[in-house]
Motif scaffolding. Sequence first.
Motif, PDB file in Angstrom:
ATOM      1  N   TYR A 197       1.001  -1.081  -0.307  1.00 26.82           N
ATOM      2  CA  TYR A 197      -0.231  -0.002  -0.181  1.00 26.82           C
ATOM      3  C   TYR A 197       0.690   1.170  -0.147  1.00 26.82           C
ATOM      4  O   TYR A 197       1.711   1.599   1.288  1.00 26.82           O
ATOM      5  CB  TYR A 197      -0.864   0.250   1.448  1.00 26.82           C
ATOM      6  N   ARG A 250       3.886   7.758  10.570  1.00 27.89           N
ATOM      7  CA  ARG A 250       4.597   6.740   9.486  1.00 27.89           C
ATOM      8  C   ARG A 250       4.374   5.549  11.184  1.00 27.89           C
ATOM      9  O   ARG A 250       4.244   4.597  11.097  1.00 27.89           O
ATOM     10  CB  ARG A 250       5.683   6.598   9.417  1.00 27.89           C
ATOM     11  N   LEU A 256       0.777   5.018  11.421  1.00 32.58           N
ATOM     12  CA  LEU A 256       0.057   3.797  11.429  1.00 32.58           C
ATOM     13  C   LEU A 256       0.997   2.110  11.205  1.00 32.58           C
ATOM     14  O   LEU A 256       0.518   1.140  11.220  1.00 32.58           O
ATOM     15  CB  LEU A 256       0.995   4.539   9.511  1.00 32.58           C
ATOM     16  N   MET A 257       2.343   2.239  11.139  1.00 32.75           N
ATOM     17  CA  MET A 257       2.905   0.593  11.744  1.00 32.75           C
ATOM     18  C   MET A 257       2.460   0.696  13.322  1.00 32.75           C
ATOM     19  O   MET A 257       1.736  -0.993  13.272  1.00 32.75           O
ATOM     20  CB  MET A 257       4.444   1.454  11.465  1.00 32.75           C
ATOM     21  N   LEU A 317      -1.304  -0.636  12.261  1.00 32.75           N
ATOM     22  CA  LEU A 317      -0.649  -2.037  11.129  1.00 32.75           C
ATOM     23  C   LEU A 317      -0.224  -3.028  11.840  1.00 32.75           C
ATOM     24  O   LEU A 317      -0.771  -4.348  12.053  1.00 32.75           O
ATOM     25  CB  LEU A 317       0.403  -2.114  10.164  1.00 32.75           C
ATOM     26  N   ARG A 318       0.939  -3.050  13.193  1.00 36.75           N
ATOM     27  CA  ARG A 318       1.316  -4.178  13.842  1.00 36.75           C
ATOM     28  C   ARG A 318       0.285  -4.614  14.770  1.00 36.75           C
ATOM     29  O   ARG A 318      -0.009  -5.855  14.849  1.00 36.75           O
ATOM     30  CB  ARG A 318       2.360  -3.768  14.351  1.00 36.75           C
ATOM     31  N   VAL A 344       4.238  -6.683   9.006  1.00 40.25           N
ATOM     32  CA  VAL A 344       4.431  -5.728   8.701  1.00 40.25           C
ATOM     33  C   VAL A 344       5.784  -5.249   8.332  1.00 40.25           C
ATOM     34  O   VAL A 344       6.440  -4.972   8.871  1.00 40.25           O
ATOM     35  CB  VAL A 344       3.620  -4.403   9.109  1.00 40.25           C
ATOM     36  N   GLU A 345       6.335  -3.990   7.037  1.00 38.48           N
ATOM     37  CA  GLU A 345       6.807  -3.111   6.689  1.00 38.48           C
ATOM     38  C   GLU A 345       6.916  -2.273   6.341  1.00 38.48           C
ATOM     39  O   GLU A 345       6.380  -2.108   5.447  1.00 38.48           O
ATOM     40  CB  GLU A 345       8.383  -4.063   6.333  1.00 38.48           C
ATOM     41  N   TRP A 346       7.745  -1.412   6.191  1.00 40.53           N
ATOM     42  CA  TRP A 346       7.339   0.741   6.160  1.00 40.53           C
ATOM     43  C   TRP A 346       8.900   0.360   5.337  1.00 40.53           C
ATOM     44  O   TRP A 346       9.960   0.298   5.822  1.00 40.53           O
ATOM     45  CB  TRP A 346       7.442   1.134   6.709  1.00 40.53           C
ATOM     46  N   ALA A 355       3.622   0.399   2.718  1.00 40.45           N
ATOM     47  CA  ALA A 355       3.461  -0.790   3.945  1.00 40.45           C
ATOM     48  C   ALA A 355       3.300  -1.693   2.896  1.00 40.45           C
ATOM     49  O   ALA A 355       2.035  -2.044   2.255  1.00 40.45           O
ATOM     50  CB  ALA A 355       2.221   0.031   4.679  1.00 40.45           C
ATOM     51  N   LEU A 392      -7.290   0.027   6.891  1.00 41.07           N
ATOM     52  CA  LEU A 392      -6.475   0.947   5.952  1.00 41.07           C
ATOM     53  C   LEU A 392      -7.085   1.837   6.230  1.00 41.07           C
ATOM     54  O   LEU A 392      -6.979   3.256   6.285  1.00 41.07           O
ATOM     55  CB  LEU A 392      -5.837   0.297   5.264  1.00 41.07           C
ATOM     56  N   LEU A 420      -4.235   5.705   0.896  1.00 37.94           N
ATOM     57  CA  LEU A 420      -3.082   3.941   0.972  1.00 37.94           C
ATOM     58  C   LEU A 420      -3.919   3.324   0.330  1.00 37.94           C
ATOM     59  O   LEU A 420      -3.437   2.434  -0.506  1.00 37.94           O
ATOM     60  CB  LEU A 420      -3.649   3.510   2.430  1.00 37.94           C
TER      61      LEU A 420
END
Length: 169
Positions: free
Chosen positions: A17, A28, A31-32, A35-36, A53-55, A61, A84, A95
């Motif tokens: 995304y 950021r 967001l992370m 998501l985590r 998940v990773e940026w 993402a 999201l 996103l």
Amino acid sequence: MSVPLTSLPDSARVWIYGADRPLTSEEREALMVDLRAFVDIWTAHGTALRAGVEWIEDRFAVVAVDEASAPASGCSIDAMSRRLGALEERLGCSLLDSTRVFYRDESGAIESCARPEFRARALTGAIGDATPVFDPTIDTLAALRAGELERPAARSWHRQLLGRPGGRS
């Protein structure tokens, strides 16, 4: 169950995304974290998904799931999309817009624009065959690890947006 992407196999299914604009460090992080937290409780038909998940590239993402353990279902993917969507509202960015094109400009910065704008830039010569573009449609961790996310426009589906056969560099 959230795991590092490095612990997932090459066969892991991937969703990428792209943020339509650069995010601040606070955005950021928010967001992370979100998501985590989602991936920690993500399930398909009651079975916990082994996912991470990773940026990356300071713009994307990445969500990956080891479908050998348990496959993601339509409902579980919809749940991720809803999460999201809520993040989009909270952060004031896009996103989920799959019509956006991501590319590197001459300075190396990642830009994003709508497909018609990308085509218009190609027609003026601002974008060409050698322009690095990002393909968020890759669907395996193997493809991501092999560097298939970023490649020259001429070697990507983006070549059809260059507005002429084969494009130009």
